[in-house]
Write a protein that holds these residues in place. Structure first.
Motif, short mmCIF file in Angstrom:
data_model
loop_
_atom_site.label_atom_id
_atom_site.label_comp_id
_atom_site.label_asym_id
_atom_site.label_seq_id
_atom_site.Cartn_x
_atom_site.Cartn_y
_atom_site.Cartn_z
N THR A 55 0.84 -1.19 0.00
CA THR A 55 0.00 0.00 0.00
C THR A 55 0.88 1.25 0.00
OG1 THR A 55 -0.16 0.11 2.41
CG2 THR A 55 -1.84 -1.18 1.26
N ASN A 56 0.25 2.38 -0.35
CA ASN A 56 1.00 3.62 -0.44
C ASN A 56 0.01 4.79 -0.40
OD1 ASN A 56 2.72 5.79 -1.15
ND2 ASN A 56 3.91 4.51 -2.55
N VAL A 57 0.32 5.82 0.36
CA VAL A 57 -0.55 7.00 0.38
C VAL A 57 -0.32 7.89 -0.83
CG1 VAL A 57 -0.81 7.07 2.89
CG2 VAL A 57 1.10 8.29 1.81
N ASN A 58 0.78 7.67 -1.54
CA ASN A 58 1.13 8.49 -2.70
C ASN A 58 0.60 7.82 -3.97
OD1 ASN A 58 2.49 9.76 -4.90
ND2 ASN A 58 4.04 10.51 -3.47
N SER A 59 -0.50 8.31 -4.49
CA SER A 59 -1.13 7.68 -5.65
C SER A 59 -0.31 7.85 -6.92
CB SER A 59 -2.54 8.24 -5.86
OG SER A 59 -2.51 9.64 -6.06
N ARG A 60 0.45 8.93 -7.03
CA ARG A 60 1.30 9.11 -8.21
C ARG A 60 2.38 8.02 -8.28
NH1 ARG A 60 1.53 13.53 -11.38
NH2 ARG A 60 3.76 13.19 -11.70
N GLN A 61 3.00 7.73 -7.16
CA GLN A 61 4.02 6.68 -7.13
C GLN A 61 3.44 5.34 -7.53
OE1 GLN A 61 5.85 6.72 -3.26
NE2 GLN A 61 6.92 8.66 -3.61
N VAL A 62 2.23 5.07 -7.08
CA VAL A 62 1.56 3.82 -7.42
C VAL A 62 1.24 3.78 -8.91
CG1 VAL A 62 -0.54 2.46 -7.07
CG2 VAL A 62 0.62 3.50 -5.11
N ALA A 63 0.71 4.87 -9.43
CA ALA A 63 0.31 4.93 -10.85
C ALA A 63 1.51 4.75 -11.78
CB ALA A 63 -0.38 6.25 -11.14
N GLU A 64 2.64 5.30 -11.39
CA GLU A 64 3.83 5.23 -12.23
C GLU A 64 4.30 3.80 -12.48
OE1 GLU A 64 5.85 9.51 -10.87
OE2 GLU A 64 6.49 7.63 -9.98
N LYS A 65 4.00 2.89 -11.56
CA LYS A 65 4.50 1.52 -11.66
C LYS A 65 3.43 0.53 -12.14
CE LYS A 65 7.72 2.38 -7.84
NZ LYS A 65 8.11 2.00 -6.45
N SER A 66 2.28 1.04 -12.56
CA SER A 66 1.14 0.16 -12.87
C SER A 66 1.10 -0.28 -14.33
CB SER A 66 -0.17 0.90 -12.56
OG SER A 66 -0.22 1.29 -11.21
N ASP A 67 0.77 -1.55 -14.52
CA ASP A 67 0.44 -2.05 -15.85
C ASP A 67 -1.08 -1.98 -16.08
OD1 ASP A 67 3.11 -2.83 -16.55
OD2 ASP A 67 2.89 -4.52 -15.18
N ILE A 68 -1.82 -2.29 -15.02
CA ILE A 68 -3.28 -2.13 -15.03
C ILE A 68 -3.64 -1.28 -13.82
CG2 ILE A 68 -5.53 -3.28 -14.97
CD1 ILE A 68 -4.20 -5.77 -16.11
N LEU A 69 -4.29 -0.15 -14.08
CA LEU A 69 -4.61 0.80 -13.02
C LEU A 69 -6.13 0.89 -12.86
CD1 LEU A 69 -3.44 2.98 -11.07
CD2 LEU A 69 -3.86 4.64 -12.91
N PHE A 70 -6.62 0.44 -11.71
CA PHE A 70 -8.04 0.52 -11.41
C PHE A 70 -8.36 1.82 -10.68
CE2 PHE A 70 -7.76 -4.03 -12.10
CZ PHE A 70 -8.99 -4.35 -12.65
#
Length: 272
Positions: A55-70
């Motif tokens: 998990t991560n509170v930083n959504s940008r960091q999560v989005a940057e590493k996503s292949d499929i983003l829900f």
């Protein structure tokens, strides 16, 4: 592709939790492939403990590493989410939205470089009995559409529909579990009124609705024909059906679906 994909969720609410539960129970993906972003740290802690995901509170960091983003956020915050994520999402990332009323046109405007798919699921995904409908954006490939269908079929049933039908899907199956829970609760109350213990009444009501639904799906018979099989002349079931019809239950359910459909359309207009 799914076995290697980095799958992320922006928003850790009830629908995200239901989809996580369904996905991980089936083994379609592993926990180490999944990350959830949310501003609520307590909520993230709960999901991390329950599913052993990242998990991560930083959504940008999560989005940057996503292949499929829900996108699994509430409709009222989605415009803010767009502004946060637009420059962070990789062009090759597939963006999948389950935000009620959010159109493919608006999604494609927000993520101009990306393939987008819109989905209307429901919460029984959490127990492997979900119902989802997907509408595919103009840039999404058949492989991407099949991947999303596979994800939702792993936790129930999923169908592909035209986007114009998604508001009705929202009114019927997306909101439908709420109607079913209300019916279980009312039937259980009736059991208690008739003298049965509460816990037993809930079990009887829930299993009866589950069994009836399964008969519709597995026999392929029209619900009215199955009802006729139960309602023998002068019997108990037809007496109960008569009371339901007199009480307007059929009309009330139709009205509920239409009200929820209208609300979905109204939400869509806010994003235009």
């Amino acid at each position: 592709m799914l076995s290697q994909a980095k799958i992320s969720f922006i928003g850790g609410g009830a629908m995200a939790e239901a989809l996580l539960s369904g996905l991980l129970k089936t083994g379609l993906v592993a926990a180490d492939q999944i990350c959830v972003a949310d501003i609520n740290v307590d909520r993230l802690a709960t999901l991390e403990k329950k599913f052993q995901i990242t998990t991560n509170v930083n959504s940008r960091q999560v989005a940057e590493k996503s292949d499929i983003l829900f996108l699994t956020v509430k409709p009222q915050v989605v415009e803010t989410v767009f502004k946060t994520l637009q420059s962070a999402v990789k062009p090759e990332t597939l963006v999948v939205s389950i935000v009620a009323g959010l159109t493919l046109e608006r999604l494609e405007a927000a993520f101009a470089q990306n393939s987008v798919i819109r989905v209307m699921p429901n919460t029984p995904l959490a127990v492997g009995q979900g119902m989802a409908a997907i509408a595919v954006g103009s840039k999404a490939t058949e492989e991407q559409a099949q991947d999303v269908l596979t994800i939702f079929q792993s936790a129930g049933k999923a169908v592909r529909v035209a986007e114009k039908d998604l508001d009705a899907v929202t009114g019927l199956s997306g909101s439908g579990p709420a109607y079913a829970f209300l019916m279980v609760d009312a039937l259980a109350d009736a059991g208690v009124r008739a003298g049965l213990p509460r816990a037993m009444s809930i079990t009887l009501a829930a299993q009866t609705l589950l069994g009836a639904a399964k008969m519709v799906l597995e026999t392929g018979e029209h619900p009215a024909q199955l009802r006729d099989m139960v309602t023998s002349p002068g019997g108990t079931a037809i007496a109960g059906v008569h009371a339901l019809e007199r009480g307007g239950v059929r009309v009330a359910l139709i009205d509920a679906v239409m009200a929820a459909t209208k609300r979905s359309k109204d939400l869509g207009k806010k994003h235009e």
